[in-house]
Scaffold this active site. Sequence first.
Site, PDB file in Angstrom:
ATOM      1  N   THR A 236      -6.447   6.621  -5.611  1.00 15.58           N
ATOM      2  CA  THR A 236      -7.890   6.458  -5.483  1.00 15.58           C
ATOM      3  C   THR A 236      -8.410   6.713  -4.081  1.00 15.58           C
ATOM      4  O   THR A 236      -7.682   6.627  -3.112  1.00 15.58           O
ATOM      5  CB  THR A 236      -8.316   5.040  -5.916  1.00 15.58           C
ATOM      6  OG1 THR A 236      -7.549   4.105  -5.198  1.00 15.58           O
ATOM      7  CG2 THR A 236      -8.096   4.841  -7.388  1.00 15.58           C
TER       8      THR A 236
ATOM      9  N   LYS B 262      -2.386  11.963  -0.220  1.00 17.21           N
ATOM     10  CA  LYS B 262      -3.285  12.493  -1.246  1.00 17.21           C
ATOM     11  C   LYS B 262      -4.161  13.616  -0.719  1.00 17.21           C
ATOM     12  O   LYS B 262      -4.994  14.136  -1.440  1.00 17.21           O
ATOM     13  CB  LYS B 262      -4.174  11.370  -1.778  1.00 17.21           C
ATOM     14  CG  LYS B 262      -3.395  10.201  -2.330  1.00 17.21           C
ATOM     15  CD  LYS B 262      -4.347   9.097  -2.717  1.00 17.21           C
ATOM     16  CE  LYS B 262      -3.665   7.771  -2.675  1.00 17.21           C
ATOM     17  NZ  LYS B 262      -4.592   6.678  -2.945  1.00 17.21           N
TER      18      LYS B 262
ATOM     19  N   GLY C  76      -7.960  17.170  -1.437  1.00 19.84           N
ATOM     20  CA  GLY C  76      -7.581  15.781  -1.675  1.00 19.84           C
ATOM     21  C   GLY C  76      -7.838  15.441  -3.125  1.00 19.84           C
ATOM     22  O   GLY C  76      -8.740  15.984  -3.741  1.00 19.84           O
TER      23      GLY C  76
ATOM     24  N   SER D  23     -11.743   5.314  -7.371  1.00 17.70           N
ATOM     25  CA  SER D  23     -12.305   3.989  -7.664  1.00 17.70           C
ATOM     26  C   SER D  23     -13.053   3.398  -6.480  1.00 17.70           C
ATOM     27  O   SER D  23     -14.003   2.661  -6.655  1.00 17.70           O
ATOM     28  CB  SER D  23     -11.209   3.031  -8.122  1.00 17.70           C
ATOM     29  OG  SER D  23     -10.316   2.774  -7.068  1.00 17.70           O
TER      30      SER D  23
ATOM     31  N   THR E 261      -7.650   0.530  -3.436  1.00 24.96           N
ATOM     32  CA  THR E 261      -7.712   1.294  -2.194  1.00 24.96           C
ATOM     33  C   THR E 261      -7.171   0.441  -1.066  1.00 24.96           C
ATOM     34  O   THR E 261      -7.543  -0.712  -0.935  1.00 24.96           O
ATOM     35  CB  THR E 261      -9.179   1.687  -1.884  1.00 24.96           C
ATOM     36  OG1 THR E 261      -9.700   2.432  -2.980  1.00 24.96           O
ATOM     37  CG2 THR E 261      -9.282   2.511  -0.620  1.00 24.96           C
TER      38      THR E 261
END
Length: 179
Positions: free
Chosen positions: A7, A39, A51, A130, A168
């Site tokens: 996320t 990511k 990303g 998220s 996160t």
Amino acid sequence: MEQWHHTTVLAVRRGGSVAVGSDGQVTLGNTVVKHSAAKVRRLAAGRVIAGFAGSVADALALFTRFEGKLEAYGHNLERAAVELAREWRTDRALRHLEAMLITADISTTLLVSGTGEVLSPDDNVVAVGSGGSYALAAARALVAHTDLGARAIVEESLKIAGSIDIYTNQHVTIEELGQ
């Protein structure tokens, strides 16, 4: 079946540079299984940053496809993104991938989704995942009320998102093009 989640990816374009960053947390269901996942990657010999947010395997498959599109279209970001989105939307296997990509080169930032969307943000700030809405709000406030550069805005905004969103963390990876 439990799902893997990746996320919060954020891109900010400001002052001749673009920064794309992400947190490092990977969760399986309600368990954190990794704190320092990468990511965000450089593609096209370092000229493009991408990303992802979403399923790990799906995102890695998309990175591979996207890099192939970049090669096929001479590192033209917009053309590669449109072709990836078209293929993602129409291919039976790809249609089921659960991920979103933010891509950027020195002049363009794009959000690419599996529904065929290829969007360029109006305000040079875009986020997914998220914690994306938290990072987006923080970045927009920092753009409007500070003189911070793109990289610093991405870093601070992701830290804010990491303090709010449970999926996160604050292990931030940032890639930057320009200045």
